[in-house]
Structures are given as structure tokens and as C-alpha cells.
Design an enzyme around this catalytic site. Structure first.
Site, PDB file in Angstrom:
ATOM      1  N   SER A   7       0.801  -1.228   0.000  1.00 58.94           N
ATOM      2  CA  SER A   7       0.000   0.000   0.000  1.00 58.94           C
ATOM      3  C   SER A   7       0.831   1.275   0.000  1.00 58.94           C
ATOM      4  CB  SER A   7      -0.968   0.028   1.178  1.00 58.94           C
ATOM      5  OG  SER A   7      -0.268   0.234   2.396  1.00 58.94           O
ATOM      6  N   THR A  28      -1.776   0.768  -6.291  1.00 54.67           N
ATOM      7  CA  THR A  28      -1.844   0.207  -4.951  1.00 54.67           C
ATOM      8  C   THR A  28      -3.114   0.724  -4.296  1.00 54.67           C
ATOM      9  OG1 THR A  28      -0.565  -0.205  -2.919  1.00 54.67           O
ATOM     10  CG2 THR A  28      -0.440   2.032  -3.849  1.00 54.67           C
ATOM     11  N   TYR A  29      -3.234   0.504  -3.008  1.00 54.65           N
ATOM     12  CA  TYR A  29      -4.382   1.017  -2.266  1.00 54.65           C
ATOM     13  C   TYR A  29      -3.879   1.894  -1.130  1.00 54.65           C
ATOM     14  CZ  TYR A  29      -3.142  -2.671   1.009  1.00 54.65           C
ATOM     15  OH  TYR A  29      -2.451  -3.461   1.880  1.00 54.65           O
ATOM     16  N   ALA A  44       6.300  -1.775  -3.500  1.00 58.82           N
ATOM     17  CA  ALA A  44       6.326  -0.428  -4.093  1.00 58.82           C
ATOM     18  C   ALA A  44       7.485   0.407  -3.557  1.00 58.82           C
ATOM     19  CB  ALA A  44       5.003   0.280  -3.841  1.00 58.82           C
TER      20      ALA A  44
END
Length: 127
Positions: free
Chosen positions: A25, A57-58, A75
């Protein structure tokens, strides 16, 4: 027909952390999320202005007022602390709604403080 449109974005945010050991995330200051109308767990695209990397992503909310922008998990390999990123959230709109919707564009300073809110982008505009 439905169209996928930019709903909101945080423009030129500065990466404050990169945490490879976290499960995934992007962590973003809760206040920035509210200003940009981005919800926890919402899907976002992150574009790194320093190296051209793009990822999806979130979002998870960070502590209010700390101005955190932290890429987590895999990430974290795509950013360095200090990199400038654009965080974009998209929405799915009916054709009619897409033609009248005004996105939120949040410009931030080097400390990730919101300094300007716009509802359009103009070619050649720098900030």
C-alpha cells in the site's frame, strides 16, 4: 456507457518514507486524503516524477498532520525518500456525469502541505 476518469489527485507530493517490510500500500496523511476526497483502501495510481515508475496500490491513512507519504511493501523498491510523486484516484462515471464532473487537483508544497485546490488542469501549468 461508463468512462473511467481522474477523480482526484495529489500533485507533486514528496515521499517521506519507503517501508519494504510492510505488507503493501501507500500511507498518506489523513488530512490530505480528506482534502483530495480519497478514501482508505481506495485504489490509486502513483507516478514517480524522478524515475518515471508507475504503480497501482491502495491507500491506508497516515497520522493526521504528519504529512506522511510512504510507499510500502514492493512499491518501496520504486521510490526513494525525497522523490516527487503524483497520486491519482480514478472514478467510474456514466457518460453524462463524466462530461460535467470536476476533479479535485491538490497541489502541495515540499512539506506535503496543501497550497492550492483546482478543478482542472491547464496544459503548460507548472503548479
Amino acid at each position: 456507457m461508463f468512462r473511467t476518469m481522474m477523480k482526484s489527485k495529489i500533485h507533486r507530493a514528496t515521499v517521506t518514507e519507503a517501508n519494504l517490510k510492510y505488507v503493501g500500500s501507500i500511507t498518506i496523511d489523513e488530512e490530505l486524503l480528506e482534502v483530495a476526497d480519497i478514501l482508505p483502501n481506495e485504489k490509486v495510481q502513483v507516478v514517480n516524477n524522478n524515475n518515471g515508475a508507475r504503480l497501482e496500490t491502495y491507500v491506508i491513512p497516515g497520522k493526521r498532520g504528519e504529512r506522511t507519504v510512504c510507499l510500502n511493501g514492493a512499491a518501496a523498491r520504486l521510490v526513494q525518500v525525497g522523490d516527487e510523486v503524483i497520486i491519482i484516484a480514478y472514478g467510474i462515471f456514466t457518460d453524462e456525469a463524466a462530461r460535467t464532473y470536476e476533479p479535485k487537483v491538490i497541489f502541495v508544497d515540499e512539506g506535503n502541505n496543501p497550497v492550492k485546490i483546482a478543478h482542472e488542469e491547464i496544459h503548460g501549468q507548472q503548479s
